[in-house]
Design an enzyme around this catalytic site. Structure first.
Site, PDB file in Angstrom:
ATOM      1  N   ASP A  17      31.107   6.160  11.809  1.00 43.55           N
ATOM      2  CA  ASP A  17      30.779   6.429  10.402  1.00 43.55           C
ATOM      3  C   ASP A  17      29.315   6.104  10.103  1.00 43.55           C
ATOM      4  O   ASP A  17      28.714   5.248  10.735  1.00 43.55           O
ATOM      5  CB  ASP A  17      31.698   5.579   9.510  1.00 43.55           C
ATOM      6  N   ASN A  65      38.275  16.033   6.562  1.00 39.17           N
ATOM      7  CA  ASN A  65      36.895  16.521   6.639  1.00 39.17           C
ATOM      8  C   ASN A  65      36.737  17.995   6.256  1.00 39.17           C
ATOM      9  O   ASN A  65      35.627  18.462   5.990  1.00 39.17           O
ATOM     10  CB  ASN A  65      36.290  16.296   8.036  1.00 39.17           C
ATOM     11  N   ARG A 191      37.662   0.039   6.360  1.00 43.77           N
ATOM     12  CA  ARG A 191      38.880   0.838   6.134  1.00 43.77           C
ATOM     13  C   ARG A 191      39.301   1.468   7.447  1.00 43.77           C
ATOM     14  O   ARG A 191      38.461   1.664   8.335  1.00 43.77           O
ATOM     15  CB  ARG A 191      38.570   2.014   5.186  1.00 43.77           C
TER      16      ARG A 191
HETATM   17  C1  FPP Z   1      30.858  10.115   9.746  1.00 44.41           C
HETATM   18  O1  FPP Z   1      29.617  10.172   9.136  1.00 44.41           O
HETATM   19  C2  FPP Z   1      30.899  11.035  10.856  1.00 44.41           C
HETATM   20  C3  FPP Z   1      31.625  12.194  10.889  1.00 44.41           C
HETATM   21  C4  FPP Z   1      32.468  12.686   9.784  1.00 44.41           C
HETATM   22  C5  FPP Z   1      31.595  13.050  12.035  1.00 44.41           C
HETATM   23  C6  FPP Z   1      31.436  12.357  13.344  1.00 44.41           C
HETATM   24  C7  FPP Z   1      31.097  13.377  14.307  1.00 44.41           C
HETATM   25  C8  FPP Z   1      30.155  13.297  15.243  1.00 44.41           C
HETATM   26  C9  FPP Z   1      29.343  12.105  15.549  1.00 44.41           C
HETATM   27  C10 FPP Z   1      29.865  14.504  16.032  1.00 44.41           C
HETATM   28  C11 FPP Z   1      30.986  15.130  16.777  1.00 44.41           C
HETATM   29  C12 FPP Z   1      31.590  14.268  17.807  1.00 44.41           C
HETATM   30  C13 FPP Z   1      31.722  14.542  19.099  1.00 44.41           C
HETATM   31  C14 FPP Z   1      32.594  13.705  19.971  1.00 44.41           C
HETATM   32  C15 FPP Z   1      31.008  15.671  19.718  1.00 44.41           C
HETATM   33  P1  FPP Z   1      29.568  10.552   7.604  1.00 44.41           P
HETATM   34  O2  FPP Z   1      29.072  11.953   7.508  1.00 44.41           O
HETATM   35  O3  FPP Z   1      30.878  10.310   6.974  1.00 44.41           O
HETATM   36  O4  FPP Z   1      28.492   9.543   7.106  1.00 44.41           O
HETATM   37  P2  FPP Z   1      28.370   8.974   5.630  1.00 44.41           P
HETATM   38  O5  FPP Z   1      29.637   8.222   5.351  1.00 44.41           O
HETATM   39  O6  FPP Z   1      27.181   8.094   5.731  1.00 44.41           O
HETATM   40  O7  FPP Z   1      28.166  10.149   4.723  1.00 44.41           O
END
Ligand code: FPP
EC number: 2.5.1.-
Length: 252
Positions: A17, A65, A191
């Site tokens: 995250d 998502n 969480r």
């Molecule tokens: C959370 O950051 C991250 C995600 C929803 C996506 C995680 C995905 C990757 C790192 C890339 C894909 C993975 C692989 C294995 C290729 P957020 O966008 O919720 O951050 P924020 O809470 O700061 O907005």
């Protein structure tokens, strides 16, 4: 280097995250945070191999998502496609089996081909496994499991009188995967967000304030060090748990 310490460590699960906040702090678009996040995935996979982890599970895309803006979803899918294409060679070289938990069949077509290729080409490896949670939600997983189980009862293949947990967990997406010993969440949020709710019943939790793109080797090792120092009791008293490394205790 192998994980030496009090507790045996077979499986680490991570909620990656903070990509968006990492980008915002730097005045960059959110997708740049995700791009850096994927780069970090490569690094963490490398550390997992060095410390001889059997299972690393990463929460890459949740069922929730889909509610994000369409252009962010499209960029995440592009990154996933690219990750699969660019990392297949490394997975094979390092003998890592790729496994997906979730409902991958609902992902866009352009992801399906590289995904199936990577799954097929690594299916024979048995020592190390990378579990990627894609279109995953714990409640959806439970519903899918109940549906499959009910179907098996209807067909006469299952008898509800014999139902117990070791049996039921075979219907979860994580069939064959040991429960996580350690669950890490980055970015300062405390969480679990619908991630592996059944499987983390006895997992140790570690919340790091660091945003995922910056959660490097040292942070990962620090989380493991914290895990090694904990006393795992699985509902028993400290005196009863003479061998906290014994996973059989968790299932007794
Ligand atoms: C959370 O950051 C991250 C995600 C929803 C996506 C995680 C995905 C990757 C790192 C890339 C894909 C993975 C692989 C294995 C290729 P957020 O966008 O919720 O951050 P924020 O809470 O700061 O907005």
């Amino acid at each position: 280097m192998s994980p030496k310490g009090h507790n045996r460590l077979r499986h680490v699960a991570i909620i990656m995250d903070g990509n968006g906040r990492w980008a915002r702090q730097r005045g960059l678009p959110r997708i740049e945070g995700h791009r850096r996040g994927v780069e970090n995935v490569r690094q963490i996979i490398q550390v997992a191999r060095e410390i001889e982890l059997e299972h690393l599970t990463l929460f890459a895309f949740s069922v929730e998502n889909w509610q994000r803006p369409p252009d962010e979803i499209a960029s995440l899918m592009d990154l996933l496609e690219l990750f699969l294409k660019r990392n297949i060679k490394d997975l094979i070289k390092n003998e890592v089996r790729l496994n997906v938990i979730g409902r991958p069949e609902e992902l866009p077509d352009r992801v399906q081909k590289p995904l199936h290729k990577a799954l097929e080409q690594t299916a024979h490896f048995t020592e190390r496994q990378l579990n990627v949670a894609l279109n995953y939600g714990s409640r959806t997983e439970v519903l899918d499991a109940v549906r499959a189980y009910a179907e098996a009862v209807r067909e006469g293949k299952e008898d509800p009188r014999n139902l117990d947990w070791p049996h039921f967990e075979n219907y979860l997406y994580t069939r064959g995967v040991p429960d996580p010993d350690l669950l890490i969440r980055t970015s300062g949020e405390s969480r679990i967000s619908n991630f592996l709710l059944m499987q983390c019943a006895y997992s140790e939790l570690f919340f790091s304030p660091v945003f995922w793109p910056e959660f490097g080797r040292e942070h990962f090792l620090k989380a493991i060090e914290s895990y090694q120092q904990r006393e795992r009791r699985f509902g028993k008293t400290g005196e009863q748990v003479q061998h906290p490394t014994d996973h059989a205790i968790a299932n007794s």
